[in-house]
Write a protein that holds these residues in place. Structure first.
Motif, short mmCIF file in Angstrom:
data_model
loop_
_atom_site.label_atom_id
_atom_site.label_comp_id
_atom_site.label_asym_id
_atom_site.label_seq_id
_atom_site.Cartn_x
_atom_site.Cartn_y
_atom_site.Cartn_z
N SER A 72 -9.81 48.00 -41.90
CA SER A 72 -9.96 47.34 -40.67
C SER A 72 -8.82 47.51 -39.73
CB SER A 72 -10.11 45.62 -41.27
OG SER A 72 -8.82 45.36 -41.58
N ASN A 75 -10.01 46.38 -33.10
CA ASN A 75 -11.40 46.31 -32.59
C ASN A 75 -12.24 47.63 -32.78
OD1 ASN A 75 -10.57 48.16 -30.39
ND2 ASN A 75 -9.42 46.36 -29.66
N SER A 200 -17.31 39.69 -29.97
CA SER A 200 -18.18 38.36 -30.06
C SER A 200 -19.76 38.73 -29.92
CB SER A 200 -17.76 37.63 -29.06
OG SER A 200 -17.86 38.42 -27.77
N THR A 205 -19.52 39.08 -36.48
CA THR A 205 -18.42 38.86 -35.66
C THR A 205 -17.45 38.09 -35.93
OG1 THR A 205 -18.14 38.24 -33.36
CG2 THR A 205 -19.61 37.12 -34.47
N SER A 206 -16.13 38.48 -35.69
CA SER A 206 -14.92 37.25 -35.58
C SER A 206 -14.36 37.21 -34.36
CB SER A 206 -13.88 38.02 -36.69
OG SER A 206 -13.71 39.21 -36.38
N GLU A 208 -13.16 39.48 -32.30
CA GLU A 208 -12.76 40.84 -31.94
C GLU A 208 -12.40 41.37 -33.42
OE1 GLU A 208 -12.71 42.42 -29.60
OE2 GLU A 208 -12.57 41.36 -27.85
N GLY A 209 -12.22 42.69 -33.47
CA GLY A 209 -12.04 43.26 -34.70
C GLY A 209 -12.88 44.57 -34.79
N ILE A 249 -5.78 43.59 -38.32
CA ILE A 249 -6.65 42.37 -38.28
C ILE A 249 -5.72 41.34 -38.79
CG2 ILE A 249 -8.58 43.51 -37.76
CD1 ILE A 249 -9.65 42.06 -40.31
N GLN A 253 -9.25 36.25 -38.94
CA GLN A 253 -10.60 37.21 -38.90
C GLN A 253 -11.17 37.33 -39.97
OE1 GLN A 253 -7.98 40.00 -36.48
NE2 GLN A 253 -9.75 40.41 -35.02
#
Length: 410
Positions: A72, A75, A200, A205-206, A208-209, A249, A253
């Protein structure tokens, strides 16, 4: 703006909306709320302070995609950059990208001091056209980034065959493709690396990530190090072996994503089925052509429902006006990108930060006719959360288009 003369005027002209439903996104309940609340109460908000939850999500996502590894990061743009760095690209190397995608697919190539080479689209899918790739390959080409645009799988068999022939890395940009499949394999798991976004609007989605997935041990080790300030497992906390940064992250998230992942299969199935139903409805409307799904067995993630618009059958109504009318009727939609990526000021003006691009490359001379038509005249998007509506909603989307067609042709 044209005025309608029909008995029931268009919504843009004061008539009732055809689509009455509202389409919420993201979809969540007390599970997400409680997960975040419990984390906040622990006071362990950072990663690695509470890295266990991040590792748990990475393991779940890798298992979901069918890969050995998932790493992870902050973004989807960073995930592309990390993937490129891990592939060993050097300054001045060339990377083949499509021109109809978000800017990050090409700008991250610049960030690693490489040169984006734009290859046109398949007119039936708006994905990278394998038929044009080989002509763009030079002795500086090092990688291909196929974008599974809108969640529709690229022709990976053809792209992988070309990559193998020329010893090129393949980085799948799967930012739109959570849950999508090609010949029984999850997208992102087919090339050397796969890149995802959890921004988003995305299907998972969270806010961002991002994520990089791979089956390659060496690539995993490099990406893992780069996203964690260049550390390696055998080193100490303040030992830094690679030129990475803190791209981790947070557990907050990860907690959201663990809950959202539980919903993804059902949502993907619903979007997929509604997309097929919309294909049958819109395909019967003169001047509207749904995108082709190709010949391979696949699951379409439908991050966008895309179709091609022919204004000649709509009284020569410009695409922008059609989209304005359709949105007013209650269809969550967009005309998409205003122009292909190579026409962005970043590439047209070549400011001082584009020093990796040699003088021999002139983006003002690039011309990808399919991408240009998609931007200016043809391509229209319906957003993914609208595909989570009912069949009645899909019927209403089609009715809104017919209503506009009748109005402008009176």
């Amino acid at each position: 703006m044209r005025e309608s003369t029909q008995t029931v005027p268009l919504a843009l002209h004061g008539g009732p909306k055809t689509v009455q439903s509202e389409f919420a996104w993201p979809i969540f309940d007390e599970r997400e709320v409680n997960t975040v609340a419990e984390l906040v109460r622990t006071g362990q908000w950072g990663n690695p302070d509470c890295a266990g939850l991040v590792a748990e999500f990475e393991a779940q996502f890798a298992a979901y995609c069918g890969t050995k590894y998932a790493i992870s990061c902050v973004n989807g743009s960073v995930s592309l950059r990390l993937a490129l760095m891990a592939c060993g690209v050097r300054p001045g190397d060339e990377v083949i990208v499509p021109p109809y995608t978000f800017i990050a697919t090409a700008s991250t190539v610049l960030e690693v001091n490489c040169v984006p080479v734009f290859v046109d689209l398949d007119p039936d899918t708006y994905n990278l056209d394998p038929a044009h790739i080989e002509a763009a390959i030079t002795d500086r080409t090092r990688a291909i980034i196929p974008v599974h645009f809108a969640g529709l799988p690229c022709d990976m068999d053809a792209i992988l065959a070309i990559a193998q022939r020329y010893n090129l890395r393949v980085i799948e940009d799967a930012a739109h493709a959570h849950g999508a499949e090609y010949r029984g394999r999850k997208l992102g798991s087919i090339g050397d690396l796969g890149s995802f976004s959890f921004q988003s609007s995305k299907n998972l989605t969270s806010g961002e990530g991002g994520m990089v997935i791979t089956n390659d041990d060496a690539l995993y080790r490099t990406v893992e190090s780069l996203r964690n300030v260049g550390r390696l497992p055998e080193g100490q906390w303040y030992d830094h072996f690679n030129p990475g940064c803190n791209y981790r992250i947070s557990p907050l998230q990860a907690g959201l994503l663990i809950e959202q992942l539980k919903r993804l299969d059902d949502q993907t199935r619903q979007r997929h089925e509604n997309g097929l139903y919309l294909d049958s409805l819109l395909g019967a409307i003169d001047g509207i052509r749904p995108m082709s799904r190709g010949d391979a067995p696949l699951v379409h993630a439908r991050h966008l429902y895309m179709f091609r618009y022919d204004n000649r059958v709509f009284g020569n109504l410009p695409k922008a006006e059609f989209v304005q009318m359709l949105a007013a009727e209650g269809v969550p939609c967009s005309g998409g990108y205003p122009h292909p990526l190579y026409k962005q000021p970043l590439f047209q003006n070549r400011n001082w930060m584009c020093y990796a691009i040699p003088d021999s490359v002139d983006y003002t001379d690039v011309h990808c006719p399919v991408a240009e038509r998609a931007c200016s005249d043809e391509g229209i998007w319906i957003f993914q959360h609208a595909l989570l509506g009912s069949r009645t909603d899909m019927d209403a989307f089609a009715e809104a288009i017919r209503k506009i067609q009748q109005a402008v042709n009176r």
